[in-house]
Scaffold this motif. Structure first.
Motif, mmCIF file in Angstrom:
data_model
loop_
_atom_site.group_PDB
_atom_site.id
_atom_site.type_symbol
_atom_site.label_atom_id
_atom_site.label_comp_id
_atom_site.label_asym_id
_atom_site.label_seq_id
_atom_site.Cartn_x
_atom_site.Cartn_y
_atom_site.Cartn_z
ATOM 1 N N ALA A 271 0.890 -1.177 0.014
ATOM 2 C CA ALA A 271 -0.175 0.027 0.101
ATOM 3 C C ALA A 271 0.938 1.170 0.118
ATOM 4 N N PHE A 272 0.459 2.587 -0.618
ATOM 5 C CA PHE A 272 1.001 3.716 -0.678
ATOM 6 C C PHE A 272 0.298 4.597 -0.910
ATOM 7 N N ILE A 273 0.042 5.816 0.046
ATOM 8 C CA ILE A 273 -1.001 6.857 -0.223
ATOM 9 C C ILE A 273 -0.421 7.966 0.046
ATOM 10 N N VAL A 274 -0.764 8.958 -0.640
ATOM 11 C CA VAL A 274 -0.317 10.459 -0.647
ATOM 12 C C VAL A 274 -1.776 11.269 -0.537
ATOM 13 N N SER A 275 -1.899 11.986 0.783
ATOM 14 C CA SER A 275 -2.772 12.880 1.092
ATOM 15 C C SER A 275 -2.756 13.942 2.035
ATOM 16 N N ASP A 276 -3.560 14.597 2.388
ATOM 17 C CA ASP A 276 -3.164 15.873 3.344
ATOM 18 C C ASP A 276 -4.227 15.310 4.649
ATOM 19 N N PHE A 277 -4.260 14.229 4.861
ATOM 20 C CA PHE A 277 -5.045 13.842 6.023
ATOM 21 C C PHE A 277 -4.651 13.908 7.326
ATOM 22 N N GLY A 278 -5.346 14.038 8.447
ATOM 23 C CA GLY A 278 -4.815 14.319 9.745
ATOM 24 C C GLY A 278 -4.827 12.973 10.349
ATOM 25 N N PHE A 279 -4.338 12.895 11.713
ATOM 26 C CA PHE A 279 -4.432 11.659 12.318
ATOM 27 C C PHE A 279 -4.281 11.881 13.838
ATOM 28 N N ILE A 280 -4.732 10.620 14.543
ATOM 29 C CA ILE A 280 -4.467 10.473 15.970
ATOM 30 C C ILE A 280 -3.644 9.207 16.247
ATOM 31 N N GLU A 281 -2.966 9.251 17.172
ATOM 32 C CA GLU A 281 -2.086 8.243 17.497
ATOM 33 C C GLU A 281 -1.993 7.815 19.004
ATOM 34 N N ASP A 282 -1.442 6.483 19.362
ATOM 35 C CA ASP A 282 -1.539 5.893 20.601
ATOM 36 C C ASP A 282 -0.266 5.025 20.342
ATOM 37 N N THR A 283 0.465 4.461 21.396
ATOM 38 C CA THR A 283 1.468 3.399 21.448
ATOM 39 C C THR A 283 0.999 2.424 22.367
ATOM 40 N N ILE A 284 0.943 1.252 22.047
ATOM 41 C CA ILE A 284 0.649 -0.040 22.772
ATOM 42 C C ILE A 284 1.849 -0.807 22.801
ATOM 43 N N GLY A 285 2.414 -1.203 23.694
ATOM 44 C CA GLY A 285 3.832 -1.620 23.963
ATOM 45 C C GLY A 285 5.055 -0.682 22.965
ATOM 46 N N GLU A 286 5.554 -1.450 22.116
ATOM 47 C CA GLU A 286 6.525 -0.876 21.196
ATOM 48 C C GLU A 286 5.917 -0.603 19.764
ATOM 49 N N VAL A 287 4.360 -0.514 19.669
ATOM 50 C CA VAL A 287 3.842 -0.663 18.426
ATOM 51 C C VAL A 287 3.124 0.777 18.331
ATOM 52 N N GLN A 288 3.332 1.677 17.233
ATOM 53 C CA GLN A 288 2.868 2.861 17.016
ATOM 54 C C GLN A 288 1.351 2.782 16.361
ATOM 55 N N ILE A 289 0.555 3.079 16.879
ATOM 56 C CA ILE A 289 -0.865 2.834 16.089
ATOM 57 C C ILE A 289 -1.518 4.357 15.905
ATOM 58 N N ARG A 290 -1.720 4.494 14.568
ATOM 59 C CA ARG A 290 -2.339 5.753 14.080
ATOM 60 C C ARG A 290 -3.524 5.647 13.280
ATOM 61 N N ILE A 291 -4.413 6.546 13.256
ATOM 62 C CA ILE A 291 -5.854 6.540 12.405
ATOM 63 C C ILE A 291 -5.680 7.620 11.788
ATOM 64 N N PHE A 292 -5.993 7.619 10.428
ATOM 65 C CA PHE A 292 -5.748 8.715 9.424
ATOM 66 C C PHE A 292 -7.166 8.677 8.592
ATOM 67 N N ALA A 293 -7.443 10.201 8.548
ATOM 68 C CA ALA A 293 -8.861 10.460 7.849
ATOM 69 C C ALA A 293 -8.781 11.695 7.522
#
Length: 942
Positions: A271-293
């Motif tokens: 997958a590859f994406i180019v956008s001007d989306f925003g995101f929110i994030e969190d970290t679980i253990g050592e994994v970065q979790i981000r939600i883009f929209a």
């Protein structure tokens, strides 16, 4: 089965000691993970450069038949190890052509495993820049040595190959590099590297995004586009300063965004994406979790729910698979235009906006459930599908069936109060029974040679692979007893599948897991198990909706299954047995007096159950007098089995109708939903006949107590029921009451809708909006429809737009529906991703049925071309529009449709055309045989 999975090294699982199930499970899954991880670290990362070459038109050359490039599968001569791909998507149209394009260059390193003087690599809809050698690609040797020269290069469009002829042989064991520079269109066709558009603050925004599964990576760059041919990928994206680039790997440079090398993976997961989306994030253990929209959606907090549940689900699956998530990040992004529901790209999961974004003010509990289950489904793939991958698409069911099963486990972890695991019976088991009871069904696992073309691959993304796969895996889980023994046996079934197994209670299975499962995997359909409680006789037979249909698909198992039967007697005593032959005798199942037998407890088995007349009568009496003596899932089962056994002429239709008599006392969702799903068939068959009116009267009488019950517990509709499925059943109550003409209900929904029109403040709870909108628009006219249309066009919340889009198809004015159908041809009015489902919505309306059918016949060329023959929605479109067909005239129209457009094709809907013909024939026979008795029963329902 072992042949359905590809990993790089042999797994030493055969020697697992069955008695230490938990430890063995840990070892087995750890071996899989360790081997995948170790092989992913073998190659060193390399980077690719950008391209500034001017694109040229690429020649295509016809070729004689029976050449390697005339086949759809790659020859087994070359194995890729690493790609470097640089892409530059243009988010504004070319001023001369008006087209959106992308340019790129790439190289792929591959090993020659068999000497050859021919290179075939997948390519589709790409134009290549001529290299310095005058050819479409350049070849070099890696690590010393020389490479033969490319003497001829051309594209084979039909089989989607870039064909390169060499003046000498590639040497076995030598690694080579193939360089290409190319241009493609960033089209709006929802496949490969494509563009999605949306309006924000009155301005059109364009993003570049991807959907590779199953065979569209080749539309983005030349590649060995088969799932077994895993490789490492270094992706670089060129993009404007005010945009953000994403891919599977973590970002390591900005502007020209360079990403970390991926794990070793299949092309369809890129997958590859180019956008001007925003995101929110969190970290679980050592994994970065981000939600883009889209930025307004993120600002409104619509990504918060997805972010909150992703971590717990991810941790659950780490425990479930006993292996850590192997990537540093888990990005999830909501795409405005997306053909599927979601896609499990490794490290960058893409979703429809309605499958990821939640807004409490607009989203119903069903919307929330869908988000939870889709996220769990895709995260489940991170191990099963991405880490361990199918060798070829013929065993897609292992991938999608497993994810469709564990999505309920993951969602249950996120929302334990929902009791969501029960709903697999309605959502998957009952759903797929309808398809798998046709002679035009297919086995879970197909022969590899039968699945070659992209359209054949797309056909496999159907209810059989997803829902039957989930149902059969759930059955395996039950008779092996979840969790530890099931996980052990599942892994061993997949990777070796040859040993004798026991369940957690120590009971020996009748044969190996492989032999048991082969009866369910290698033959289509399922059995009906018949229990005679007078004699103890138990038998099985291939269940067909049309018992006169001829089964032409042979089976080495002769349509006999290894059937696990959980059953109970009146009073609650429970037992378990196996049926592995066509018939057997079980004296424990003999009963006398008012005792009864109920089989397939909680519908954990993938089969239907029939009984002798006496046992049926006693079960029906129990439903009428004390229905809670029968477990709630089995109350839903009795209704569903009875109606379908009646359609198959195994029991009288009147007996099936009798299962609905008790519903006036039923308050549980599952039984009501089962009844409504089955009565929907009656409505489809009779809503153009005299049966319809009297049937409506009966159903109105049955649902009125449920309607009044919810009116009371919600304090006259001012509160929300507490339970998750109670909220669903409130919707059932309102929907059926209004559709059957309960005046109080119709006045209620119209008053709510009118208040919205007059005040512009929506008083309708999100749970109720779909059914209220539909019924209010059906009762109204142009004014109500236009109001809904304007609200739809102005909607900034995709979930709210979807509710309005489906409701507008409920209109009863033909001219409104015809206009609505025309809008589906204009992406400015109805997004391409929503076009086919909108047509189906119109077809579900009895007024719109013939309009939708005429519409797709008149516009099939356009629909097929614009929406893509590989679209997963084509089967749903054809099945949805023809679902009501039940006359000789409609049958002949359908056959003519198949003939008229044979040259155009039906893509992923090819099988659906045959299924629709078979279903129409069965419907015709059923009406001829049952109409009079049904009419009489509804006149005096006893």
């Amino acid at each position: 089965m072992a042949k359905g999975i590809f990993i790089s090294k042999t797994l030493a699982i055969a020697g697992i000691v069955i008695g230490v199930a938990a430890l063995s499970t840990i070892i087995a899954l750890s071996v899989v993970y360790a081997q995948e991880k170790s092989k992913n670290n073998e190659a060193s990362p390399t980077q690719g450069g950008g391209t500034t070459s001017k694109p040229t038109t690429t020649p295509t050359t016809p070729s004689p038949s029976n050449e390697p490039w005339d086949k759809y599968r790659l020859p087994k001569t070359l194995v890729p190890s690493h790609y470097s791909v640089t892409l530059w998507p243009r988010l504004t149209p070319d001023p001369k052509t008006g087209l959106y394009i992308f340019t790129g260059d790439s190289f792929v390193d591959f090993e020659c495993v068999e000497e050859t003087d021919l290179i075939l690599i997948h390519s589709n809809k790409l134009n290549y820049t001529t290299q310095s050698n005058g050819q479409l690609a350049a070849l070099s040797a890696i690590g010393g040595g020389s490479a033969p020269s490319i003497t001829k290069s051309w594209l084979k469009e039909e089989t989607q190959f870039l064909v390169l002829h060499l003046d000498g042989k590639l040497v076995k064991g030598q690694t080579y590099r193939l360089d290409t520079t190319f241009t493609g269109e960033l089209a709006d066709d929802l496949g490969g590297f494509y563009r999605s558009e949306y309006i924000q603050d009155g301005v059109k925004k364009v993003i570049a995004t991807t959907q590779m599964q199953a065979t569209d990576a080749r539309k983005s760059f030349p590649c060995f586009d088969e799932p077994a041919l895993k490789a490492y990928f270094n992706i670089t994206l060129n993009h404007a300063k005010d945009t953000v680039a994403l891919s599977n790997g973590a970002q390591i440079e900005v502007q020209q965004t360079v990403f970390e090398r991926t794990e070793k993976m299949s092309t369809y997961l890129l997958a590859f994406i180019v956008s001007d989306f925003g995101f929110i994030e969190d970290t679980i253990g050592e994994v970065q979790i981000r939600i883009f929209a889209r930025k307004p959606a993120i600002a409104a907090g619509q990504g918060a729910y997805a972010l909150n549940i992703t971590g717990p689900i991810l941790k659950f699956f780490e425990e479930y698979y006993n292996s850590t998530y192997p990537l540093p990040k888990s990005d999830q992004i909501a795409i405005p235009d997306f053909s599927a529901g979601a896609m499990e790209n490794w490290g960058l999961i893409t979703y429809r906006e309605t499958a990821l974004l939640y807004d409490e003010a607009f989203s119903s509990n069903s919307n929330k459930e869908r988000i939870a289950t889709v996220i769990a489904h895709e995260l489940g793939h991170m191990w099963f599908g991405n880490l361990v991958t199918l060798r070829w698409w013929n065993d897609l069911w292992l991938n999608e069936g497993f994810a469709s099963y564990v999505e309920f486990l993951g969602a249950d972890k996120a929302e334990p109060d929902w009791n969501i695991k029960d709903l697999i019976v309605l959502n998957d088991v009952h759903r797929v029974f309808a398809v798998d009871a046709l002679t035009s069904s297919h086995p879970l696992s197909s022969l590899e040679d039968d699945i070659q073309k992209p359209a054949q691959i797309s056909e496999l993304f159907d209810a059989i692979s997803y829902s039957k796969g989930a149902s059969v895996i759930r059955m395996l889980s039950d008779f092996l007893t979840e969790p530890n023994v099931f996980k052990l046996n599942l892994v061993s079934f997949i990777f070796s599948g040859v040993y004798q197994a026991v369940n957690a209670s120590g009971d020996e299975l009748p044969t190996s897991v492989k032999e048991i499962m082969n009866t369910w995997v290698l033959q289509m359909g399922f059995p009906v198990v018949t229990i005679d409680t007078a004699s103890g006789s138990v038998s099985q037979k291939h269940f067909l909706l049309d018992p006169d249909a001829e089964v032409t698909t042979p089976s080495e198992y002769n349509y006999v299954w290894s059937v696990p039967i959980r059953w109970m007697k009146k009073g609650g005593s429970k037992s378990f047995t196996w049926l592995t032959e066509k018939s057997a005798t079980n004296n424990d199942m003999k009963v006398t007096g008012d005792d009864w037998v109920l089989a397939n407890l909680d519908v954990v088995g993938y089969y239907r159950v029939n009984y002798d007349d006496g046992n049926w009568d006693k079960l029906l009496t129990t439903l009428s007098n004390n229905h809670e003596d029968i477990p709630k899932i089995n109350r839903a089962q009795l209704v569903d089995d009875a109606f379908n056994l009646a359609r198959a002429k195994i029991i009288p239709t009147v007996r099936a109708l009798k299962t609905t008599l008790y519903l006036k006392n039923e308050r549980d969702y599952m039984a009501w939903k089962s009844a409504l799903d089955n009565l929907d068939f009656f409505l489809l068959m009779f809503d153009r006949s005299e049966v319809y009116g009297i049937m409506q009267e009966y159903l109105r009488n049955q649902v009125t107590p449920l309607f009044q019950y919810y009116k009371e517990i919600t304090s006259n509709w001012t509160k929300v029921p507490h339970g998750h499925t109670d909220q669903y059943n409130q919707v059932n109550a309102i929907s059926l009451a209004c559709k059957t003409g309960l005046e109080e209900c119709q006045d209620l929904v119209q008053s709510w809708f009118k208040e919205w029109m007059e005040t512009d403040k929506n008083p309708i709870h999100p749970n109720l909006r779909s059914t209220v909108y539909c019924n209010a628009i059906a009762a109204g006219g142009a004014e109500e429809w236009e109001f809904a249309w304007n609200k739809f066009k102005a909607a900034t919340i995709p979930i709210e737009a979807d509710k309005l889009r489906s409701a507008m198809a409920c209109a009863t004015k033909p001219w409104l529906l015809n206009r609505y159908l025309e809008y589906t041809l204009d992406p400015q009015q109805i997004r391409k991703q929503d076009a086919t489902s909108t047509i189906v919505y119109v077809a579900q309306n009895v007024v719109g049925q013939s309009l939708a059918w005429d519409f797709i016949r008149a516009n099939w060329n356009y629909i097929f071309t614009q929406y893509g023959g590989g679209s997963f929605s084509f089967a749903n479109l054809i099945n949805g529009v023809t679902k009501r067909f039940s006359t000789e005239f409609e049958l002949q129209q359908l056959k003519q449709f198949k003939e008229d457009y044979a040259d155009v094709g039906f893509g992923s809907g090819t099988l659906a055309v045959d299924q629709s013909i078979e279903r129409t024939q069965a419907n015709m026979k059923w009406i001829a045989e049952n109409k009079e008795s049904i009419l009489e029963w509804f006149k005096n329902p006893v």
